[in-house]
Design a protein around this motif. Structure first.
Motif, PDB file in Angstrom:
ATOM      1  N   TYR A   1     -32.946  22.598 -10.932  1.00  0.00           N
ATOM      2  CA  TYR A   1     -32.251  21.566 -11.701  1.00  0.00           C
ATOM      3  C   TYR A   1     -30.826  21.327 -11.186  1.00  0.00           C
ATOM      4  CZ  TYR A   1     -36.273  22.591 -14.578  1.00  0.00           C
ATOM      5  OH  TYR A   1     -37.557  22.789 -15.007  1.00  0.00           O
ATOM      6  N   LEU A   2     -30.318  22.238 -10.359  1.00  0.00           N
ATOM      7  CA  LEU A   2     -29.000  22.038  -9.759  1.00  0.00           C
ATOM      8  C   LEU A   2     -29.042  20.983  -8.659  1.00  0.00           C
ATOM      9  CD1 LEU A   2     -27.723  25.744  -9.476  1.00  0.00           C
ATOM     10  CD2 LEU A   2     -27.155  24.041 -11.224  1.00  0.00           C
ATOM     11  N   VAL A   3     -30.245  20.796  -8.062  1.00  0.00           N
ATOM     12  CA  VAL A   3     -30.385  19.809  -6.980  1.00  0.00           C
ATOM     13  C   VAL A   3     -31.296  18.659  -7.391  1.00  0.00           C
ATOM     14  CG1 VAL A   3     -29.939  21.496  -5.152  1.00  0.00           C
ATOM     15  CG2 VAL A   3     -32.265  21.178  -5.984  1.00  0.00           C
ATOM     16  N   GLU A   4     -31.638  18.603  -8.658  1.00  0.00           N
ATOM     17  CA  GLU A   4     -32.599  17.607  -9.144  1.00  0.00           C
ATOM     18  C   GLU A   4     -32.166  16.184  -8.803  1.00  0.00           C
ATOM     19  OE1 GLU A   4     -35.050  16.577 -13.260  1.00  0.00           O
ATOM     20  OE2 GLU A   4     -33.241  17.836 -13.330  1.00  0.00           O
ATOM     21  N   GLU A   5     -30.887  15.869  -8.952  1.00  0.00           N
ATOM     22  CA  GLU A   5     -30.414  14.514  -8.731  1.00  0.00           C
ATOM     23  C   GLU A   5     -30.480  14.112  -7.256  1.00  0.00           C
ATOM     24  OE1 GLU A   5     -26.544  14.177 -10.360  1.00  0.00           O
ATOM     25  OE2 GLU A   5     -27.194  14.458 -12.444  1.00  0.00           O
ATOM     26  N   GLU A   6     -30.504  15.081  -6.363  1.00  0.00           N
ATOM     27  CA  GLU A   6     -30.542  14.786  -4.932  1.00  0.00           C
ATOM     28  C   GLU A   6     -31.962  14.609  -4.410  1.00  0.00           C
ATOM     29  OE1 GLU A   6     -28.193  17.534  -2.646  1.00  0.00           O
ATOM     30  OE2 GLU A   6     -26.994  18.066  -4.399  1.00  0.00           O
ATOM     31  N   LEU A   7     -32.955  14.889  -5.255  1.00  0.00           N
ATOM     32  CA  LEU A   7     -34.352  14.840  -4.822  1.00  0.00           C
ATOM     33  C   LEU A   7     -35.061  13.627  -5.395  1.00  0.00           C
ATOM     34  CD1 LEU A   7     -35.166  18.616  -5.358  1.00  0.00           C
ATOM     35  CD2 LEU A   7     -34.503  17.491  -3.223  1.00  0.00           C
ATOM     36  N   ALA A   8     -35.978  13.090  -4.626  1.00  0.00           N
ATOM     37  CA  ALA A   8     -36.711  11.900  -5.063  1.00  0.00           C
ATOM     38  C   ALA A   8     -37.941  12.258  -5.884  1.00  0.00           C
ATOM     39  CB  ALA A   8     -37.125  11.086  -3.844  1.00  0.00           C
ATOM     40  N   SER A   9     -38.368  13.523  -5.820  1.00  0.00           N
ATOM     41  CA  SER A   9     -39.588  13.944  -6.529  1.00  0.00           C
ATOM     42  C   SER A   9     -39.244  14.746  -7.773  1.00  0.00           C
ATOM     43  CB  SER A   9     -40.462  14.792  -5.600  1.00  0.00           C
ATOM     44  OG  SER A   9     -40.830  14.073  -4.439  1.00  0.00           O
ATOM     45  N   ASP A  10     -40.217  14.855  -8.641  1.00  0.00           N
ATOM     46  CA  ASP A  10     -40.090  15.673  -9.850  1.00  0.00           C
ATOM     47  C   ASP A  10     -40.007  17.142  -9.429  1.00  0.00           C
ATOM     48  OD1 ASP A  10     -40.233  16.965 -12.249  1.00  0.00           O
ATOM     49  OD2 ASP A  10     -42.116  16.042 -12.896  1.00  0.00           O
ATOM     50  N   VAL A  11     -39.007  17.856  -9.902  1.00  0.00           N
ATOM     51  CA  VAL A  11     -38.822  19.253  -9.491  1.00  0.00           C
ATOM     52  C   VAL A  11     -39.998  20.130  -9.897  1.00  0.00           C
ATOM     53  CG1 VAL A  11     -36.303  19.134  -9.473  1.00  0.00           C
ATOM     54  CG2 VAL A  11     -37.498  19.747 -11.592  1.00  0.00           C
ATOM     55  N   GLU A  12     -40.741  19.726 -10.906  1.00  0.00           N
ATOM     56  CA  GLU A  12     -41.894  20.512 -11.333  1.00  0.00           C
ATOM     57  C   GLU A  12     -43.001  20.476 -10.285  1.00  0.00           C
ATOM     58  OE1 GLU A  12     -41.884  22.382 -13.933  1.00  0.00           O
ATOM     59  OE2 GLU A  12     -39.961  21.686 -14.702  1.00  0.00           O
ATOM     60  N   LYS A  13     -42.966  19.481  -9.397  1.00  0.00           N
ATOM     61  CA  LYS A  13     -43.995  19.350  -8.372  1.00  0.00           C
ATOM     62  C   LYS A  13     -43.543  19.930  -7.038  1.00  0.00           C
ATOM     63  CE  LYS A  13     -45.905  15.116 -10.391  1.00  0.00           C
ATOM     64  NZ  LYS A  13     -46.236  13.684 -10.149  1.00  0.00           N
ATOM     65  N   LEU A  14     -42.376  20.553  -7.028  1.00  0.00           N
ATOM     66  CA  LEU A  14     -41.816  21.084  -5.789  1.00  0.00           C
ATOM     67  C   LEU A  14     -41.769  22.609  -5.810  1.00  0.00           C
ATOM     68  CD1 LEU A  14     -38.813  18.601  -5.339  1.00  0.00           C
ATOM     69  CD2 LEU A  14     -41.073  18.485  -4.267  1.00  0.00           C
ATOM     70  N   HIS A  15     -41.882  23.169  -4.633  1.00  0.00           N
ATOM     71  CA  HIS A  15     -41.790  24.619  -4.448  1.00  0.00           C
ATOM     72  C   HIS A  15     -40.435  24.952  -3.847  1.00  0.00           C
ATOM     73  CE1 HIS A  15     -42.678  28.729  -3.488  1.00  0.00           C
ATOM     74  NE2 HIS A  15     -42.690  28.516  -2.184  1.00  0.00           N
ATOM     75  N   PHE A  16     -39.684  25.833  -4.508  1.00  0.00           N
ATOM     76  CA  PHE A  16     -38.348  26.213  -4.064  1.00  0.00           C
ATOM     77  C   PHE A  16     -38.359  27.657  -3.571  1.00  0.00           C
ATOM     78  CE2 PHE A  16     -37.825  22.716  -6.927  1.00  0.00           C
ATOM     79  CZ  PHE A  16     -36.709  22.020  -6.488  1.00  0.00           C
ATOM     80  N   ASN A  17     -37.740  27.866  -2.404  1.00  0.00           N
ATOM     81  CA  ASN A  17     -37.697  29.214  -1.857  1.00  0.00           C
ATOM     82  C   ASN A  17     -36.320  29.456  -1.242  1.00  0.00           C
ATOM     83  OD1 ASN A  17     -38.978  31.761  -1.022  1.00  0.00           O
ATOM     84  ND2 ASN A  17     -38.646  30.970   1.039  1.00  0.00           N
ATOM     85  N   VAL A  18     -35.608  30.444  -1.761  1.00  0.00           N
ATOM     86  CA  VAL A  18     -34.278  30.779  -1.246  1.00  0.00           C
ATOM     87  C   VAL A  18     -34.433  31.519   0.074  1.00  0.00           C
ATOM     88  CG1 VAL A  18     -32.154  32.060  -1.660  1.00  0.00           C
ATOM     89  CG2 VAL A  18     -33.273  30.852  -3.543  1.00  0.00           C
ATOM     90  N   ILE A  19     -33.795  30.992   1.136  1.00  0.00           N
ATOM     91  CA  ILE A  19     -33.924  31.616   2.458  1.00  0.00           C
ATOM     92  C   ILE A  19     -32.662  32.363   2.863  1.00  0.00           C
ATOM     93  CG2 ILE A  19     -35.624  29.932   3.232  1.00  0.00           C
ATOM     94  CD1 ILE A  19     -33.385  28.500   4.729  1.00  0.00           C
ATOM     95  N   ALA A  20     -31.535  32.088   2.186  1.00  0.00           N
ATOM     96  CA  ALA A  20     -30.289  32.789   2.520  1.00  0.00           C
ATOM     97  C   ALA A  20     -29.354  32.760   1.325  1.00  0.00           C
ATOM     98  CB  ALA A  20     -29.624  32.143   3.738  1.00  0.00           C
ATOM     99  N   LYS A  21     -28.576  33.827   1.167  1.00  0.00           N
ATOM    100  CA  LYS A  21     -27.621  33.922   0.063  1.00  0.00           C
ATOM    101  C   LYS A  21     -26.244  34.253   0.609  1.00  0.00           C
ATOM    102  CE  LYS A  21     -31.279  35.916  -2.825  1.00  0.00           C
ATOM    103  NZ  LYS A  21     -31.689  37.109  -3.609  1.00  0.00           N
ATOM    104  N   GLU A  22     -25.231  33.566   0.062  1.00  0.00           N
ATOM    105  CA  GLU A  22     -23.834  33.855   0.382  1.00  0.00           C
ATOM    106  C   GLU A  22     -23.091  34.094  -0.924  1.00  0.00           C
ATOM    107  OE1 GLU A  22     -22.501  30.582   2.710  1.00  0.00           O
ATOM    108  OE2 GLU A  22     -23.902  30.976   4.369  1.00  0.00           O
ATOM    109  N   THR A  23     -21.807  34.310  -0.823  1.00  0.00           N
ATOM    110  CA  THR A  23     -21.035  34.665  -2.017  1.00  0.00           C
ATOM    111  C   THR A  23     -21.083  33.588  -3.089  1.00  0.00           C
ATOM    112  OG1 THR A  23     -19.531  35.946  -0.625  1.00  0.00           O
ATOM    113  CG2 THR A  23     -18.782  35.415  -2.854  1.00  0.00           C
ATOM    114  N   HIS A  24     -20.879  32.325  -2.691  1.00  0.00           N
ATOM    115  CA  HIS A  24     -20.847  31.237  -3.667  1.00  0.00           C
ATOM    116  C   HIS A  24     -21.866  30.143  -3.356  1.00  0.00           C
ATOM    117  CE1 HIS A  24     -17.320  32.971  -5.538  1.00  0.00           C
ATOM    118  NE2 HIS A  24     -16.695  33.007  -4.364  1.00  0.00           N
ATOM    119  N   SER A  25     -22.877  30.462  -2.579  1.00  0.00           N
ATOM    120  CA  SER A  25     -23.875  29.444  -2.251  1.00  0.00           C
ATOM    121  C   SER A  25     -25.180  30.099  -1.813  1.00  0.00           C
ATOM    122  CB  SER A  25     -23.356  28.517  -1.146  1.00  0.00           C
ATOM    123  OG  SER A  25     -23.188  29.247   0.056  1.00  0.00           O
ATOM    124  N   VAL A  26     -26.222  29.319  -1.863  1.00  0.00           N
ATOM    125  CA  VAL A  26     -27.525  29.743  -1.356  1.00  0.00           C
ATOM    126  C   VAL A  26     -28.119  28.591  -0.568  1.00  0.00           C
ATOM    127  CG1 VAL A  26     -27.994  31.371  -3.226  1.00  0.00           C
ATOM    128  CG2 VAL A  26     -28.734  28.999  -3.449  1.00  0.00           C
TER     129      VAL A  26
END
Length: 403
Positions: free
Chosen positions: A83-108
């Motif tokens: 939901y943090l990136v929902e506005e940047e995406l054209a598709s419904d977030v419920e239909k998308l698969h999210f996978n974190v590939i890297a983590k930093e101090t204040h970002s992923v």
């Protein structure tokens, strides 16, 4: 496993899929090729056996974004991430698969793919009987230069670009200059345009500063980049179940059949044991009844005590002439009486003076009396009286004497 089968999956079932087998021990290509569509992935079934399979996902189907977060990345942040990136995406977030590939101090950095597309790829592999436990966005297998230039290679009709360790993208050849123009125009003030290092022939009129790297097969370049690569899109609902040991799977059916046969065999043995036990108890009861009838003045004895008395008497008779008394005759008749499973002893009469034992019996057939006579010990003989046949069986009297 020192060999890997790397498959670059296509976006649609009708497009080409590229593959390559790489040997880490020999540091070289074992075999490579392409299949025209998803159905032909079955030609890789045998090649996938005893090899680790890694699938590369087209960059045009996987979007990688940097998401700024506040605080530590935890379970709650993981759930809120779509939901943090929902506005940047054209598709419904419920239909998308999210996978974190890297983590930093204040970002992923998060890789995003359509769930339906993930199901399609898994279905292709399942139909081809190819087991794969790792999906990697193709751009993340390109080399990572410490000096900062972007890395690029052309695979088929698409270009793969890796900007940084966690940002990659792909596009059709026709869209390359358009996307590069947009990206280079939007660079922050004071940031110089990066150099683009290409492992494929550079297209004419390419936007940006390009330099040529030593030529290398695109799939070889990507296959090398899969080594020790920990990125995996198969998470959450797409996480693969633990594969059963192939040898266990091979012998599972025979083992089940063997277990069933063993169980049936044990049941049959147990049933027969119960049957023999019931017959033995019946014979023991008959012996106790006969003993009570023969010695009404004595206290009632159990079969074990009667057997003990017979054994003692038998030992006393060893070495001496055989006597014709009730207990001795009864002991001699034990084998024959034991074989009479369906005989009924109606009465018995022992005459010590005449040295004979009369048994009034009921048997299921005439032949049963002949069988009993045949089973008598050699030193005994049986005289058969008249036999009567009725609804309850064949009844008659046998007179046992010593020869």
């Amino acid at each position: 496993m020192t060999e890997r089968l790397v498959i670059r999956l296509a976006s649609s079932a009708s497009q080409k899929n590229y593959w390559l087998i790489w040997s880490d021990s020999e540091n070289e290509i074992i075999a490579s090729g392409e299949v025209d569509n998803a159905e032909q992935l079955s030609t890789l079934t045998e090649k996938a056996l005893q090899r680790r399979v890694i699938c590369l996902l087209p960059g045009v189907d996987v979007c990688i974004k940097k998401v700024v977060i506040k605080g530590a990345f935890n379970r709650q942040m993981q759930q809120a991430l779509p939901y943090l990136v929902e506005e940047e995406l054209a598709s419904d977030v419920e239909k998308l698969h999210f996978n974190v590939i890297a983590k930093e101090t204040h970002s992923v950095h998060v890789a995003i793919c359509d769930k339906q597309q993930m199901h399609h790829w898994l279905e292709w592999l399942e139909n081809a009987q190819v087991q794969c436990k790792q999906f990697i966005p193709e751009g993340l297998t390109l080399p990572l230069s410490e000096s900062g230039p972007w890395q690029a290679v052309q695979l088929g009709e698409q270009w793969l670009i890796r900007e940084t360790a966690d940002i990659t993208w792909s596009c059709d050849v026709s869209m390359l200059n358009t996307i590069l123009t947009s990206k280079l125009t939007n660079l922050a003030d004071g940031v110089s345009a990066p150099r683009i290092e290409s492992y494929s022939p550079i297209i004419e009129n390419a936007v940006g500063q390009w330099s040529a790297h030593d030529a290398i097969l695109p799939m070889e370049l990507l296959a090398v980049g899969t080594k020790n690569n920990t990125v995996n899109m198969l998470t959450g609902e797409f996480k693969p179940a633990k594969a059963a040991n192939p040898y266990i799977k091979k012998w599972r059916v025979p083992a089940i059949v063997g277990a069933i046969l063993f169980t049936v065999s044990v049941i049959n043995i147990y049933s027969k044991t119960l049957q023999v036990q019931a017959e033995t108890e019946l014979i023991q009861q008959q012996v106790e009844t006969i003993y009570s009838q023969a010695f009404p003045g004595e206290s009632k004895l159990k079969y074990a005590r009667i057997r003990h008395k017979l054994e003692v008497m038998q030992k006393q008779l060893q070495g001496s002439s055989r006597e014709f008394d009730f207990l001795t005759v009864l002991n001699d008749l034990s084998p024959a009486l034991t074989s009479l499973k369906k005989f009924q002893i109606n009465s018995l009469k022992f005459d010590s003076k005449k040295q004979q034992l009369q048994l009034a019996l009921t048997a299921p057939s005439f032949q049963s009396f002949e069988t009993f006579t045949t089973d008598l010990p050699e030193h005994l003989s049986a005289e058969q009286g008249a036999l009567n046949n009725s609804k309850t069986g064949v009844s008659g009297v046998l007179t046992i004497t010593q020869k």
